[in-house]
Design a protein around this motif. Structure first.
Motif, PDB file in Angstrom:
ATOM      1  N   GLY A  30       0.808  -1.210   0.000  1.00  0.00           N
ATOM      2  CA  GLY A  30       0.000   0.000   0.000  1.00  0.00           C
ATOM      3  C   GLY A  30       0.839   1.257   0.000  1.00  0.00           C
ATOM      4  N   ARG A  31       1.936   1.226   0.749  1.00  0.00           N
ATOM      5  CA  ARG A  31       2.834   2.394   0.798  1.00  0.00           C
ATOM      6  C   ARG A  31       3.455   2.649  -0.570  1.00  0.00           C
ATOM      7  NH1 ARG A  31       7.901   2.647   0.794  1.00  0.00           N
ATOM      8  NH2 ARG A  31       8.189   0.451   1.349  1.00  0.00           N
ATOM      9  N   ALA A  32       3.914   1.582  -1.234  1.00  0.00           N
ATOM     10  CA  ALA A  32       4.550   1.735  -2.544  1.00  0.00           C
ATOM     11  C   ALA A  32       3.553   2.227  -3.590  1.00  0.00           C
ATOM     12  CB  ALA A  32       5.162   0.411  -2.975  1.00  0.00           C
ATOM     13  N   ALA A  33       2.355   1.628  -3.604  1.00  0.00           N
ATOM     14  CA  ALA A  33       1.353   2.011  -4.597  1.00  0.00           C
ATOM     15  C   ALA A  33       0.890   3.439  -4.382  1.00  0.00           C
ATOM     16  CB  ALA A  33       0.168   1.054  -4.530  1.00  0.00           C
ATOM     17  N   ALA A  34       0.626   3.803  -3.129  1.00  0.00           N
ATOM     18  CA  ALA A  34       0.185   5.165  -2.841  1.00  0.00           C
ATOM     19  C   ALA A  34       1.282   6.169  -3.177  1.00  0.00           C
ATOM     20  CB  ALA A  34      -0.217   5.290  -1.379  1.00  0.00           C
ATOM     21  N   GLY A  35       2.531   5.817  -2.873  1.00  0.00           N
ATOM     22  CA  GLY A  35       3.640   6.711  -3.188  1.00  0.00           C
ATOM     23  C   GLY A  35       3.746   6.980  -4.671  1.00  0.00           C
ATOM     24  N   GLU A  36       3.551   5.940  -5.473  1.00  0.00           N
ATOM     25  CA  GLU A  36       3.596   6.089  -6.928  1.00  0.00           C
ATOM     26  C   GLU A  36       2.534   7.080  -7.403  1.00  0.00           C
ATOM     27  OE1 GLU A  36       2.398   3.229 -10.710  1.00  0.00           O
ATOM     28  OE2 GLU A  36       3.383   2.321  -8.970  1.00  0.00           O
ATOM     29  N   LEU A  37       1.349   6.991  -6.832  1.00  0.00           N
ATOM     30  CA  LEU A  37       0.252   7.873  -7.227  1.00  0.00           C
ATOM     31  C   LEU A  37       0.450   9.305  -6.720  1.00  0.00           C
ATOM     32  CD1 LEU A  37      -2.632   5.368  -6.487  1.00  0.00           C
ATOM     33  CD2 LEU A  37      -2.081   6.285  -8.745  1.00  0.00           C
ATOM     34  N   LEU A  38       0.935   9.425  -5.495  1.00  0.00           N
ATOM     35  CA  LEU A  38       1.085  10.753  -4.903  1.00  0.00           C
ATOM     36  C   LEU A  38       2.259  11.521  -5.484  1.00  0.00           C
ATOM     37  CD1 LEU A  38       0.279   9.882  -1.174  1.00  0.00           C
ATOM     38  CD2 LEU A  38      -1.237  10.877  -2.900  1.00  0.00           C
ATOM     39  N   ASP A  39       3.128  10.839  -6.214  1.00  0.00           N
ATOM     40  CA  ASP A  39       4.250  11.515  -6.873  1.00  0.00           C
ATOM     41  C   ASP A  39       3.912  11.943  -8.304  1.00  0.00           C
ATOM     42  OD1 ASP A  39       5.851  11.338  -4.647  1.00  0.00           O
ATOM     43  OD2 ASP A  39       6.829   9.476  -5.273  1.00  0.00           O
ATOM     44  N   LEU A  40       2.679  11.705  -8.735  1.00  0.00           N
ATOM     45  CA  LEU A  40       2.257  12.165 -10.045  1.00  0.00           C
ATOM     46  C   LEU A  40       2.168  13.691 -10.052  1.00  0.00           C
ATOM     47  CD1 LEU A  40      -0.628   9.623 -10.824  1.00  0.00           C
ATOM     48  CD2 LEU A  40       1.584   9.744 -11.989  1.00  0.00           C
ATOM     49  N   PRO A  41       2.243  14.327 -11.217  1.00  0.00           N
ATOM     50  CA  PRO A  41       2.032  15.772 -11.287  1.00  0.00           C
ATOM     51  C   PRO A  41       0.671  16.137 -10.696  1.00  0.00           C
ATOM     52  CG  PRO A  41       2.856  14.937 -13.367  1.00  0.00           C
ATOM     53  CD  PRO A  41       2.550  13.739 -12.531  1.00  0.00           C
ATOM     54  N   ALA A  42       0.557  17.342 -10.161  1.00  0.00           N
ATOM     55  CA  ALA A  42      -0.642  17.757  -9.438  1.00  0.00           C
ATOM     56  C   ALA A  42      -1.920  17.543 -10.238  1.00  0.00           C
ATOM     57  CB  ALA A  42      -0.510  19.224  -9.027  1.00  0.00           C
ATOM     58  N   GLU A  43      -1.889  17.827 -11.534  1.00  0.00           N
ATOM     59  CA  GLU A  43      -3.112  17.717 -12.340  1.00  0.00           C
ATOM     60  C   GLU A  43      -3.550  16.265 -12.543  1.00  0.00           C
ATOM     61  OE1 GLU A  43       0.382  17.866 -15.228  1.00  0.00           O
ATOM     62  OE2 GLU A  43      -0.247  18.894 -13.378  1.00  0.00           O
ATOM     63  N   ARG A  44      -2.647  15.319 -12.304  1.00  0.00           N
ATOM     64  CA  ARG A  44      -2.982  13.898 -12.478  1.00  0.00           C
ATOM     65  C   ARG A  44      -3.078  13.153 -11.153  1.00  0.00           C
ATOM     66  NH1 ARG A  44       1.314  11.226 -15.967  1.00  0.00           N
ATOM     67  NH2 ARG A  44      -0.191   9.521 -15.863  1.00  0.00           N
ATOM     68  N   ARG A  45      -2.725  13.808 -10.093  1.00  0.00           N
ATOM     69  CA  ARG A  45      -2.665  13.158  -8.789  1.00  0.00           C
ATOM     70  C   ARG A  45      -4.076  12.900  -8.250  1.00  0.00           C
ATOM     71  NH1 ARG A  45      -0.078  16.925  -4.615  1.00  0.00           N
ATOM     72  NH2 ARG A  45       1.482  17.006  -6.297  1.00  0.00           N
ATOM     73  N   PRO A  46      -4.321  11.734  -7.639  1.00  0.00           N
ATOM     74  CA  PRO A  46      -5.648  11.487  -7.048  1.00  0.00           C
ATOM     75  C   PRO A  46      -5.848  12.302  -5.773  1.00  0.00           C
ATOM     76  CG  PRO A  46      -4.164   9.689  -6.503  1.00  0.00           C
ATOM     77  CD  PRO A  46      -3.419  10.580  -7.467  1.00  0.00           C
ATOM     78  N   THR A  47      -7.097  12.641  -5.519  1.00  0.00           N
ATOM     79  CA  THR A  47      -7.444  13.306  -4.254  1.00  0.00           C
ATOM     80  C   THR A  47      -8.002  12.310  -3.252  1.00  0.00           C
ATOM     81  OG1 THR A  47      -9.685  13.813  -5.027  1.00  0.00           O
ATOM     82  CG2 THR A  47      -7.957  15.452  -5.483  1.00  0.00           C
TER      83      THR A  47
END
Length: 345
Positions: A229-246
């Protein structure tokens, strides 16, 4: 001390031995007045009368015992509520549940079934720790109830969690809070988990209902533990702001726990900057996180009770169709509106 006999109870209650037999066996409920029945039961309790179970089983061909055969439910804390539900239902109806854990070993299953049938149990429940397809063990009596697993062949009374509806409930909670960029942290495809596919279907269903086009980049697979979960969430949270999930919908609470770590390491606050929903309502995780985790509960207790009631003949079930038990949302403090930077407010 001499054993209390039925005739002793009859003398105390002022009725015949035949009347005592009818009342205590339940056979006379329509022929004997409620007042007399109450008097007989009070007399039996006061005298300390205990029926001869061996004689009764020979007479009725029933022992009052239900066998529950499982893989590892008794030796792991995760799904123990299934046992509590089954045992409570058995006790409610005056029956005894006999539990055997086999670690899923086929030879142990055969031995356990032989032992339980040798003890002349009235019925059997076959249970697994998590939702899966399972082969019926050799010798499992026809009509046995499948609990938290689906039979690979044949028709058996079956109860499983409604994982598709649970995935929809988790996603709907986030949509209702205003989120549109919702990621699903899923189990590895190689694991072949039924729940993984069903929860994803529920996720996609709610996105479609909300008019949200799924973004494949927001469907990430990883190990189903905290590290995954930490690795997957980190991958998503490091996306550019316009693509990052909220918001994140996690396959289980352990992955959600890892997502908390990933968010905290990036200076994100939950739920101010990121909302998270888990799945399982796992003991010692969901309610203990900071903030406590909103999650979807697996209805283990209710499934165990349902299975036992079917085994006892107290509830009807269609062997051709699994019964899907609803997975309710458990609201805590990990869901809020989207952050201001997202533009979704």
């Amino acid at each position: 001390m001499a054993r209390v006999r039925m005739s002793d109870v009859a003398a105390v209650a002022g009725v015949s031995t035949a009347t005592v037999s009818l009342v205590l066996s339940g056979a006379g409920s329509h022929r004997i007045s409620a007042q007399t029945q109450a008097r007989v039961r009070e007399a039996a309790e006061a005298a300390g009368y205990a029926p001869n179970s061996v004689a009764r089983s020979l007479r009725t061909q029933r022992t009052g015992m239900i066998g529950l055969l499982s893989d590892t439910i008794a030796t792991t804390p995760f799904a123990g509520r299934m046992l509590a539900g089954a045992n409570d239902a058995a006790r409610t109806h005056g029956r005894l549940m006999v539990l055997v854990d086999t670690d899923g070993d086929a030879s142990r299953e055969r031995q356990a079934i032989e032992a339980l049938t040798g003890q002349r149990v009235d019925a059997m429940i076959y249970a697994r720790m998590w939702h899966q397809v399972a082969d019926a063990p050799v010798g499992l009596p026809q009509g046995s109830v499948f609990l938290d697993c689906r039979p690979s062949r044949g028709s058996w009374p079956t109860v499983v969690p409604d994982d598709r509806d649970g995935g929809a409930a988790a996603t709907r909670e986030l949509v209702a809070a205003g989120h549109r960029r919702i990621a699903y942290l899923d189990a590895p495809k190689s694991a072949g988990l039924i729940a993984s596919a069903l929860r994803h279907q529920g996720y996609l269903q709610v996105l479609a209902e909300a008019g949200i086009t799924p973004d494949p980049a927001l469907h990430v697979r990883a190990g189903t533990d905290a590290e995954g979960g930490r690795a997957a969430a980190g991958e998503l949270l490091d996306l550019p702001a316009e693509r990052r999930p909220t918001a994140l919908f996690c396959f289980n609470d352990r992955m959600a726990m890892g997502a908390y770590t990933a968010a905290h390491r990036r200076g994100l606050r939950i739920p101010d900057d990121l909302s998270i929903v888990g799945y399982d309502d796992q003991q010692l995780i969901a309610a203990e996180l900071d903030p406590p985790l909103t999650t979807v509960a697996l209805p283990h207790y209710e499934m165990g009770r349902w299975a036992m009631e079917v085994a006892l003949g107290e509830r009807e079930a269609d062997p051709a169709e699994p019964h899907h038990m609803r997975c309710p949302i458990i609201r805590r403090d990990s869901v809020g509106p989207p952050p201001p930077w997202s533009g979704d407010r």
